[in-house]
Design an enzyme around this catalytic site. Sequence first.
Site, short mmCIF file in Angstrom:
data_model
loop_
_atom_site.label_atom_id
_atom_site.label_comp_id
_atom_site.label_asym_id
_atom_site.label_seq_id
_atom_site.Cartn_x
_atom_site.Cartn_y
_atom_site.Cartn_z
N SER A 192 0.84 -1.19 0.00
CA SER A 192 0.00 0.00 0.00
C SER A 192 0.88 1.24 0.00
O SER A 192 2.10 1.16 0.10
CB SER A 192 -0.92 0.00 1.22
OG SER A 192 -0.14 0.26 2.37
N LYS A 193 0.21 2.37 -0.11
CA LYS A 193 0.87 3.68 -0.21
C LYS A 193 2.01 3.85 0.79
O LYS A 193 3.02 4.46 0.48
CB LYS A 193 -0.16 4.80 0.06
CG LYS A 193 -1.02 5.07 -1.15
CD LYS A 193 -0.33 6.01 -2.13
CE LYS A 193 -0.85 5.82 -3.52
NZ LYS A 193 0.18 5.52 -4.51
N ARG A 194 1.78 3.34 2.01
CA ARG A 194 2.83 3.61 3.00
C ARG A 194 4.13 2.87 2.69
O ARG A 194 5.17 3.16 3.26
CB ARG A 194 2.32 3.33 4.43
CG ARG A 194 2.05 1.90 4.69
CD ARG A 194 1.33 1.67 6.00
NE ARG A 194 0.94 0.29 6.09
CZ ARG A 194 1.77 -0.68 6.41
NH1 ARG A 194 3.02 -0.41 6.74
NH2 ARG A 194 1.36 -1.93 6.43
N GLY A 237 5.33 3.07 -0.30
CA GLY A 237 5.91 3.85 -1.41
C GLY A 237 5.06 3.68 -2.65
O GLY A 237 3.83 3.64 -2.56
#
Length: 498
Positions: A250-252, A254
Amino acid sequence: MRVRFAPSPTGHLHVGNARTALFNWLLARGQGGTFILRIEDTDVERSTKASEQAILDDLRWMGLHWDEGVEARGDRGPYRQAERLLLYAEYTTRLLQEGKGYYCFCSAETLDAQRKAQLAASLPPKYAGTCRDIPLEEAMRRRSGGASAVVRLRVPEDREVTFHDVVRGPVTFHTGVIGDPVLVRSDGIPAYNFAVVIDDALMAITHVIRGEDHISNTPRQILLYEAFGWTPPAFAHLSLVMGPDHAPLSKRHGATSVREFREKGYLPEALVNYLALIGWSPGQNEELLPADELARRFKLENVAHSAGVFDEDKLAWANRHYLKLTPADRLAVLAEPFLRQRAQIAGDLTPAARGWLEAVLPGMATSVDRLPQLADRLDTVFAFDAAATLAQGALAAELREPNATAVARALADDLQQAPRLTGKDAFRSAANRVKERTGQKGKALFHPIRLVLTGAGEGPELDRLVPAIDSAAELPQPSGLAPVLGCRERAAQIAALL
Ligand code: GLU
């Protein structure tokens, strides 16, 4: 064999979904099957045309061309769910008339209260069946009186639903845990489980290959196939793509979307090759293979059911491999947007400027991971600032050392008369003349030359770099490339400041 990729156009293409698309494509291409692209846009609030276009564009960029579907041929369309609403309505009527589906009038508040009560009693929340026994005529009367209703599937009681997952083996669910699912919402829009079954059946899909997040939907879909008297396709649920901490990527972590990796300067063939290696192996210790060869070897049965971890270092490794294989003309095309971002390319390239890029880039591409790093490498050609070089204490000290200063002055002097150093031999002769004049050789000769010409202590080989600088300096301007200061001018500027 007919397989499909069925993205919802609610955002960019996640690499996990791209891998699902790829596995469908590999199977179809390897087995002479048909790869279909269907857009699942029944979530009206979240679906956008822009997302759809971005997904199509990313799939095409990856080379995952589809045989049938949106923006392609096919006689089982339309291939956007929002364009199939009348079809779904026909099948809704059929289920209602056969008593396999029923209208449910429960309000959101009622359902919520039921859910809370079930959770409080430690029961798995599921629909309580309140409207199951309302006769169809009565339900229709209430509907024509304006009452709002959803349509639910009547799930058979106390039964097992089993399917053989090609990746995971046999999977069984008991109908006791499956509440009657909503098939059609009160606004007439079909729910995912309903639309997907009708579409997969009418589009004659033989293998449904998708993410394991859909595994709990599968028994509901199988019950629908049964309700219609249709044979279900084969199912294969792929494990999700995880980040290094084994949580879904996921986004966290990268970058997560194909678009982001594209913008980071990965080549499509590297991303395709790397995604194929997550949870599958082409075997025989060979990992870097072109897509058609991957397709030839691909077997759904050999896909691992354990989670695959996305490792960007390994993607970079694949990218290095493909960068080295890329012919000069394509390399120039691929690098161009990144060089524009850095204003190294600032206009339309003349044929001579393009020829220059094609001559210079392959040498640089052997030592970078990603396309933007080519712009870093090219900085030694484009960015030269004599005052800034001498403002760097360490570099200035090295250049002011008497032997180095002698080399710098001799070089400046020599280049005044010399033709531009557009080839390795011209550069070597100039270096030899400076050597004769100063008595310096080896590192004591070439290091100051490097400092003078590039303003940096290290960088690409001078044999390659010097001709690149001087042939860029010779390009008639405007060439589309930012102007480059030649070696003669560089040396003169440094010498004047020493
Ligand atoms: N639209 C669904 C998704 O994007 C497709 C699921 C399926 O392949 O059945 O997750």
